[in-house]
Write a protein that holds these residues in place. Structure first.
Motif: not given
Ligand code: UTP
Length: 489
Positions: A224-230
Motif C-alpha cells: 500500500t505504501s508503494l502504491a500510495h506514494r506513487g
C-alpha cells in the motif's frame, strides 16, 4: 486541557483507559504533543489490529493451521538444473535479456526497527564487510551497480523506510553519493505505523510520557505504501515490468540473478520466490507449503514444533523449503493487489519493546513483552495465479543479520564467516589460491560473479594478505593503458 471528545470517544471505543490517564498526568506542552500524535494516527488500521487481539486473550492468536495436515512442500526448481523442459541456459538468456532491456526494478525493504540487533541507527548502516567494513546498504546497492554495469541499464530501486529509519537512511545515501547509483533512479518511500500494545493488558505502550510507542506495519506494508506514494507509477514510467523485493539484512543475497529472473519469466509466474533447504527443523525461517496448487508461507513462529519436526520416509523434512524473502512479482500483479484492501491481513507478532516505567525510566526487556501488528509481503503468494519456487544455494545466498555479536546464530560474526567463505569459493573457482586464514572479501560493486574476477586478479595468483577484491586497479585497465602508452611511443 480537556481531551477532545472525538479522541476521548475513540479511546473509549478501543478500550484504552491508560492513555487517558497518561494524558491527565501531562503538562500543557506534553498534552499538545500527545494530541498531535493521536491526530496523525490512522485509526482505521488501529481498529483492524485491535480486533485481532481482544483484551483477556492469553497469547496472540496464531492463524488456524489445521489445513497444514493436507499440505506438502512445493516442488522447487533447483537453480542450475532444468525443470519442466526449461534449461538453465534458456533461463539465463531470458533473464539477461530482461536486465538489458531495463525491465527489472528492485525494492529494498529497510523499514524494520532491528530491535534484536540492538545497533544504533538503521540496520542498513551496519558495517558488516569483514575486511572493508562496508555497510549493508553499500553492499546491496553495489550489487545493483554491478548489474547496471554488466547489462548497460540501471535497475530502478525503491527503498522502503519507516519513521524509525527514514531520515537516517536518506541522509546516509546522500552522504555516500548513493553508492554510485544514479539518484534519479532511487525512490524512497516511508511505510505506515501502528501502535504497539502491551502483551498482557493490551493497552497502548508509551515510548516517552507524551508519545505512544509505534511500530512499522511489517514488510507487507510495502504494497500500500508503494502504491500510495506513487512508487508503482514511478516504476511503470521507467519501463519496469517485473519487481524484485529483498530485505536489508542479508548481504549474501543474489536478488538480480539472471537465471532466477529467467525462471520467473519463462514460467510466466505472477510471483516467484527464492528458498533454501532448511538446515534443521527449528531454523527460524518461514516455510513454503502447497495445497491444491495454492502456495503459502507459514512463519516459523506460527509453525508448531510437532509439524516443523515431521520427516518423510526418506528422512527429509516434510516442510523443507525455507523462505529467504526474495520475491519477484509481475508488476501488473502488484498493481492489481494494491487495489485489493484485504490482500494483506495483519498478523500479531510478539516482540521485545522498551517499556516506560512509572518512575520515568526505560526498561529494556529480555523477552517479548509487546504485541506488534505486521503485514507480511509473502501473503501475496496465495493470491498469485501462477507461482514458481526457486531453490538457491544457501552458502551463496543466505546469511541474515538479526542478532547482536555473541549470539548463537544470525549475528555479525556468523554473517561475516559466510561472506568470507563465499568469497574464498569464488576465488577458487576463478583459479586464484587464497592462503589459509587470509580473509578475502568481494567488492560487490565491481564483481558481479566469478567472470569478473580475472579483471582484478589473474588466475594462478596466490593471495597472502587480507584483500577486498575489486577495489584494486583492474588488471584489464592496467594492460590496456600500457598498450596505449606503447602505441603512443
Ligand atoms: P525482521 O522481521 O527481521 O525485523 O525484518 P527487523 O525489524 O529487521 O528486526 P527485529 O525483528 O526488530 O529485530 C526483516 C526485513 O523486513 C524489513 C526489515 O527492514 C528487514 O529487511 N521490515 C520489517 C520492514 O521493512 N518493515 C517492517 O515493518 C518490518
Amino acid at each position: 486541557m480537556q481531551l477532545p471528545t472525538d479522541i476521548a470517544d475513540r479511546l473509549r471505543t478501543l478500550d484504552q483507559p491508560s492513555i487517558v490517564q497518561a494524558w491527565h498526568s501531562l503538562d500543557d506542552q506534553g498534552q499538545q504533543r500527545l494530541l498531535q500524535q493521536m491526530r496523525s494516527i490512522e485509526w482505521s488500521l488501529v481498529s483492524e489490529c485491535l480486533s485481532l487481539s481482544k483484551p483477556g486473550d492469553p497469547v496472540p492468536q496464531a492463524a488456524s493451521l489445521s489445513w497444514l495436515h493436507q499440505a506438502r512442500s512445493p516442488q522447487a526448481l533447483l537453480m542450475g538444473s532444468s525443470f519442466n523442459h526449461v534449461l538453465p541456459c534458456d533461463a539465463l538468456r531470458t533473464g539477461r535479456h530482461a536486465l538489458s532491456r531495463g525491465a527489472i526494478g528492485a525494492i529494498l525493504l529497510a523499514g524494520g526497527q532491528g530491535t534484536r540487533l540492538r545497533a544504533h541507527g538503521p540496520k542498513g548502516c551496519y558495517p558488516i564487510g569483514p575486511v572493508s567494513k562496508a555497510s549493508l546498504y553499500e553492499i546491496l546497492c553495489g550489487k545493483l551497480l554491478a548489474v547496471a554495469r554488466r547489462y548497460g541499464r540501471d535497475v530502478p530501486l525503491a527503498v522502503m523506510t519507516s519513521c524509525a529509519t527514514d531520515d537516517d537512511t536518506r541522509q546516509y545515501f546522500e552522504n555516500h553519493s548513493f553508492f554510485g547509483l544514479n539518484s534519479h533512479n532511487v525512490f524512497f518511500f516511508c511505510q505506515q505505523e501502528v501502535p504497539v500494545l502491551h502483551a498482557t493488558d493490551k493497552q497502548f505502550m508509551l515510548e516517552t510520557p507524551d508519545h505512544i510507542a509505534m511500530a512499522p506495519d511489517g514488510h507487507g506494508g510495502m504494497l500500500t505504501s508503494l502504491a500510495h506514494r506513487g512508487g508503482l507509477d514511478w516504476f511503470v514510467s521507467k519501463g519496469v515490468e517485473q519487481l524484485v523485493s529483498f530485505q536489508v539484512d542479508n548481504p549474501l543475497i543474489e536478488p538480480l540473478s539472471a537465471e532466477f529472473l529467467g525462471y520467473h519469466l519463462l514460467s510466466k509466474a505472477e510471483m516467484t520466490t527464492q528458498v533454501v533447504r532448511k538446515e534443521n527443523p527449528r531454523e527460524r525461517v518461514g516455510v513454503i507449503v502447497e495445497r491444491d496448487r495454492t502456495f503459502q508461507i507459514v512463519e516459523y513462529s506460527d509453525l508448531p514444533h510437532s509439524i516443523a519436526d515431521e520427516r518423510l520416509s526418506n528422512g527429509c523434512l516434510r516442510f523443507s523449503c525455507g523462505s529467504i524473502a526474495v520475491h519477484c512479482f509481475d508488476i501488473s500483479f502488484m498493481i492489481r493487489m494494491s487495489h485489493n484492501r484485504s490482500a494483506l491481513p495483519f498478523h500479531v507478532v510478539h516482540k521485545a519493546v522498551p517499556l516506560l516505567l512509572s518512575n520515568g525510566t526505560i526498561q529494556v526487556p529480555e523477552n517479548p513483552n509487546a504485541l506488534k501488528f505486521e503485514r507480511f509481503i509473502f501473503d501475496l503468494l496465495p493470491q498469485a495465479e501462477r507461482v514458481s519456487v526457486v531453490e538457491v544455494d544457501r552458502n551463496n545466498c543466505f546469511a541474515p543479520l538479526k542478532n547482536p555479536l555473541g549470539s548463537q546464530s544470525d549475528g555479525p560474526e556468523h554473517v561475516q564467516r559466510s561472506m568470507l567463505a563465499k568469497a574464498r569459493a569464488m576465488m577458487e573457482s576463478a583459479g586464484v589460491h587464497v592462503d589459509d586464514g587470509i580473509p578475502i572479501e568481494i567488492d560487490c560493486a565491481h564483481i558481479l560473479d566469478v567472470d569478473d574476477i580475472p579483471h582484478f586478479i589473474a588466475p594462478g595468483t596466490r593471495m597472502t594478505a587480507p584483500t577486498v577484491v575489486g577495489r584494486s586497479i583492474p588488471i584489464s585497465i592496467t594492460v590496456s593503458e600500457t598498450f596505449h602508452k606503447t602505441q603512443g611511443n
